[in-house]
Design a protein around this motif. Structure first.
Motif, PDB file in Angstrom:
ATOM      1  N   SER A  71      15.741  65.385 140.053  1.00  0.00           N
ATOM      2  CA  SER A  71      16.222  66.447 138.953  1.00  0.00           C
ATOM      3  C   SER A  71      15.135  67.719 138.274  1.00  0.00           C
ATOM      4  O   SER A  71      14.318  67.726 140.011  1.00  0.00           O
ATOM      5  N   ASP A  72      15.744  68.742 137.775  1.00  0.00           N
ATOM      6  CA  ASP A  72      14.762  70.281 137.880  1.00  0.00           C
ATOM      7  C   ASP A  72      14.250  70.126 136.579  1.00  0.00           C
ATOM      8  O   ASP A  72      13.770  71.172 135.870  1.00  0.00           O
ATOM      9  N   LYS A  73      14.218  69.414 135.989  1.00  0.00           N
ATOM     10  CA  LYS A  73      13.691  68.887 134.788  1.00  0.00           C
ATOM     11  C   LYS A  73      12.480  67.269 134.890  1.00  0.00           C
ATOM     12  O   LYS A  73      12.590  66.688 136.010  1.00  0.00           O
ATOM     13  N   PRO A  74      11.652  67.254 134.187  1.00  0.00           N
ATOM     14  CA  PRO A  74      10.665  66.199 134.421  1.00  0.00           C
ATOM     15  C   PRO A  74      11.069  64.944 133.771  1.00  0.00           C
ATOM     16  O   PRO A  74      11.612  65.305 132.681  1.00  0.00           O
ATOM     17  N   ILE A  75      10.720  64.259 134.583  1.00  0.00           N
ATOM     18  CA  ILE A  75      11.216  62.478 134.312  1.00  0.00           C
ATOM     19  C   ILE A  75      10.604  61.361 133.630  1.00  0.00           C
ATOM     20  O   ILE A  75       8.665  61.823 134.500  1.00  0.00           O
ATOM     21  N   LYS A  76      10.438  60.425 133.128  1.00  0.00           N
ATOM     22  CA  LYS A  76       9.913  59.510 132.461  1.00  0.00           C
ATOM     23  C   LYS A  76      10.582  58.112 132.957  1.00  0.00           C
ATOM     24  O   LYS A  76      12.294  58.120 133.224  1.00  0.00           O
ATOM     25  N   VAL A  77       9.959  57.018 134.404  1.00  0.00           N
ATOM     26  CA  VAL A  77      10.778  55.721 134.751  1.00  0.00           C
ATOM     27  C   VAL A  77      10.309  55.184 134.227  1.00  0.00           C
ATOM     28  O   VAL A  77       8.727  54.944 135.083  1.00  0.00           O
ATOM     29  N   THR A  78      10.770  53.872 134.390  1.00  0.00           N
ATOM     30  CA  THR A  78      10.529  52.695 133.738  1.00  0.00           C
ATOM     31  C   THR A  78      10.866  51.721 134.709  1.00  0.00           C
ATOM     32  O   THR A  78      11.995  51.256 134.932  1.00  0.00           O
ATOM     33  N   PHE A  79       9.346  50.609 135.296  1.00  0.00           N
ATOM     34  CA  PHE A  79      10.322  50.347 136.105  1.00  0.00           C
ATOM     35  C   PHE A  79      10.577  48.312 135.601  1.00  0.00           C
ATOM     36  O   PHE A  79       9.176  47.809 135.225  1.00  0.00           O
ATOM     37  N   GLU A  80      11.257  48.343 134.420  1.00  0.00           N
ATOM     38  CA  GLU A  80      11.642  47.103 134.229  1.00  0.00           C
ATOM     39  C   GLU A  80      11.744  45.716 134.998  1.00  0.00           C
ATOM     40  O   GLU A  80      12.423  45.939 135.772  1.00  0.00           O
ATOM     41  N   THR A 142      13.649  40.981 140.694  1.00  0.00           N
ATOM     42  CA  THR A 142      14.291  41.907 140.511  1.00  0.00           C
ATOM     43  C   THR A 142      14.225  42.766 139.378  1.00  0.00           C
ATOM     44  O   THR A 142      13.840  42.557 138.448  1.00  0.00           O
ATOM     45  N   PHE A 143      14.493  44.282 139.441  1.00  0.00           N
ATOM     46  CA  PHE A 143      13.812  46.265 139.246  1.00  0.00           C
ATOM     47  C   PHE A 143      15.297  45.949 138.078  1.00  0.00           C
ATOM     48  O   PHE A 143      15.853  46.717 139.176  1.00  0.00           O
ATOM     49  N   TYR A 144      14.912  46.482 137.094  1.00  0.00           N
ATOM     50  CA  TYR A 144      15.978  47.435 136.325  1.00  0.00           C
ATOM     51  C   TYR A 144      15.331  48.559 136.161  1.00  0.00           C
ATOM     52  O   TYR A 144      13.774  49.149 135.555  1.00  0.00           O
TER      53      TYR A 144
END
Length: 586
Positions: A71-80, A142-144
């Motif tokens: 993406s051309d935007k900053p993102i937050k990624v969470t590994f549940e 398993t990661f979500y």
């Protein structure tokens, strides 16, 4: 020939197939050994779960996930994940950004499974699983993987920050520069570098602020420092080395810089694994010079001092040249603790009582622009004069003014306008120096006043005296007769002789006697429109045909008795023309 050519072609084809098989086999074997999973965040996505990634121990104990932000935007990624707290004690550990988020022994932060990514950023081994040796080959997790957009606008990493001085990103003097802490643990210290240029002179007032306010204390623990250097590596902004202490914003005040290239270094001395968005802003601009200073009042009345403030302002109002000193001409005092574009001054000078227009306050800027305001001290208000009118004149007794250089204007109201009939100096005032003005009309009401004048300043006019002039008719004397005589004995006394304001000697005057005469003055007819008559210095009220009075001083030498007679409207005003008569006495 044709068969041989076909045979050659078939051999070449088989060899090519064999080579492709070998290459593909080696690639497959290498990939199988790495056991990595690639997750790409789409350019446009709906926030939420992007992908589900299962891992089983099998033959590989360290599987991991590489993640890419397309993406051309900053993102937050969470590994549940699906690991319960009681399940993982001796089976596996999970690392996100090189630090544990599921540990067999150590406590971890609640958001340790979160990473921030710049636009188009790729992070290898963003999430890694380490199975314990005691875990069975069927142990799995398993990661979500969830993704959401960050609210701040952030450029690509290579455009947002420089990792060292040589790669410092150039930023403007003003405007926000948002950047990320990805939340990845690395050895050593984290450095962010920026640079900016000053053409001649500029003012900066840098700020550093975290968007995630709840993480301020974590960055305090990690000792965030901000330093600004010139091109010679000299620390130019000493306050900038101050530790960021966890407030909502870091702002240590403005600084003036001269021409050159400057570098900003933001340092975290410990390993950062708390993802955060931060903003760094120079809040700067090229130097704005003051063209001049204006003042709310260029001159102020002495009576308004202490009631009205004098407000000085630089032009333009946002100039970097500040008003730095205020000089009081009347007291000779300077106040040099000012440093503002706007200064209020309401001091009260103690020596501005002399009439005139006096220099009072001079405001001065750092580049030498000045403005001087004046205090206007008017002449004093004089006391109401004592006035005695004649039939065509008025006599004034005026008290001395308080100031020696003050002159006095005697004014008369004529046809609704105050006109100055005469101006006298200080030494013409006093009870022993009556001043007469002429040209008045008989039996006319006049209004008089006096006004002080000094050094170009006039004072408030005195209270008004209203008087009427007397009749111009002379009394026509028919006869003067002596109706009574009386011997008067005067006791002896010591006469004082004065020289230079002091008594120089005393002289004895022996007792003596003289004759006092009572006379009757008869007029040919009554004088109309008068209040009475002055006869031999005696005031007799009323308009009569005859007046009987004692002559106070007796006869002069040669037995002559001088009697002066004049009309008047009252005992102290409106005197008419005088008639002088001399009679002989026996």
């Amino acid at each position: 020939m044709k068969k041989e050519k076909m045979k050659q072609i078939c051999n070449y084809f088989m060899k090519g197939l064999l080579l492709c098989a070998l290459v593909f086999g080696f690639w497959f074997m290498a990939d199988a050994g790495v056991n990595a999973d690639e997750v790409g965040i789409p350019k446009n996505f709906t926030p939420g779960t992007i992908e589900m990634v299962p891992f089983t121990k099998g033959e590989n104990s360290n599987p991991y996930i590489n993640i890419t932000n397309n993406s051309d935007k900053p993102i937050k990624v969470t590994f549940e994940h699906n690991i319960e707290q009681t399940d993982h004690n001796y089976k596996l550990s999970i690392y996100v950004g090189n630090h544990e988020c599921v540990s067999r022994q150590n406590p971890v932060a609640k958001d340790a499974n979160v990473l921030y990514l710049y636009p188009y950023q790729r992070i290898e081994k963003a999430c890694e699983v380490i199975f314990s040796s005691s875990a069975s080959s069927s142990t799995s997790v398993t990661f979500y993987i969830k993704a959401a957009y960050l609210s701040k606008e952030v450029k690509k990493k290579e455009q947002a920050i420089g990792l060292n001085k040589n790669t410092a990103v150039e930023i403007p003097l003003s405007g926000m520069q948002n950047s990320l802490y990805e939340g990845v643990t690395v050895p050593g210290r984290d450095e962010r570098w920026y640079k900016f240029n000053v053409s001649e002179r500029a003012v900066i007032n840098p700020t550093f602020e975290l968007a995630e306010k709840e993480r301020c204390n974590l960055f305090h623990q990690n000792q965030t420092f901000i330093k600004i250097y010139n091109s010679r590596d000299e620390l130019m902004y000493s306050e900038a080395a101050t530790q960021y202490k966890g407030e909502n914003i870091w702002n240590r005040g403005s600084k003036t810089l001269t021409s050159g290239t400057y570098y900003v270094q933001i340092i975290n001395n410990r390993q950062i694994y708390h993802p955060a968005t931060f903003m760094f802003n120079l809040n700067g601009h090229n130097w704005i010079s003051a063209n001049k200073v204006t003042c709310s009042q260029s001159a102020i009345q002495l009576s308004d001092i202490g009631k009205k403030k004098v407000i000085a302002q630089t032009v333009p109002a946002n100039s970097d040249d500040k008003i730095v000193s205020v000089y009081d001409h009347l007291t000779g005092k300077t106040w040099d603790w000012y440093n503002s574009n706007k200064v209020d001054y309401d001091g009260i000078p103690s020596s501005a009582t002399a009439p005139g227009k006096h220099k009072w306050i001079t405001f001065k800027t750092t580049n030498g622009k000045t403005f001087t305001t004046y205090v206007i001290s008017p002449a004093e208000k004089l006391k109401k004069p004592r006035v005695a009118t004649g039939y065509n004149s008025a006599k004034f007794w005026i008290d001395y003014p308080n100031k020696l250089q003050t002159s006095v204007r005697i004014q008369v109201l004529k046809k609704g306008k105050w006109t100055t009939a005469k101006t006298i100096g200080y030494f013409s005032c006093g009870n022993s120096n009556p001043v007469t003005i002429k040209g008045l009309k008989p039996l006319t009401n006049y209004k008089f006043r006096v006004q002080a004048y000094a050094n170009g300043m006039t004072g408030t006019p005195s209270n008004i005296v209203t008087m009427k002039t007397g009749s111009k008719v002379k009394p026509a004397v028919k006869s003067i007769k002596i109706v009574q005589r009386k011997k008067v004995t005067v006791k002896g006394w010591w006469r004082k002789h004065w020289v230079g304001g002091h008594i120089s000697r005393y002289e004895w005057v022996p007792p003596y006697t003289y004759t006092k005469y009572k006379v009757k003055v008869t007029l040919k007819k009554k004088v109309p429109k008068i209040g009475g008559m002055w006869v031999a210095t005696n005031w007799v009220k009323g308009s009569k045909k005859s007046y009987t009075v004692w002559v106070p001083n007796g006869a002069q030498k040669g037995k002559k008795l001088t009697i002066r007679i004049s009309t008047a409207l009252g005992k102290g005003y409106g005197n008419g023309p005088e008639v002088k008569k001399v009679i002989r006495v026996k």
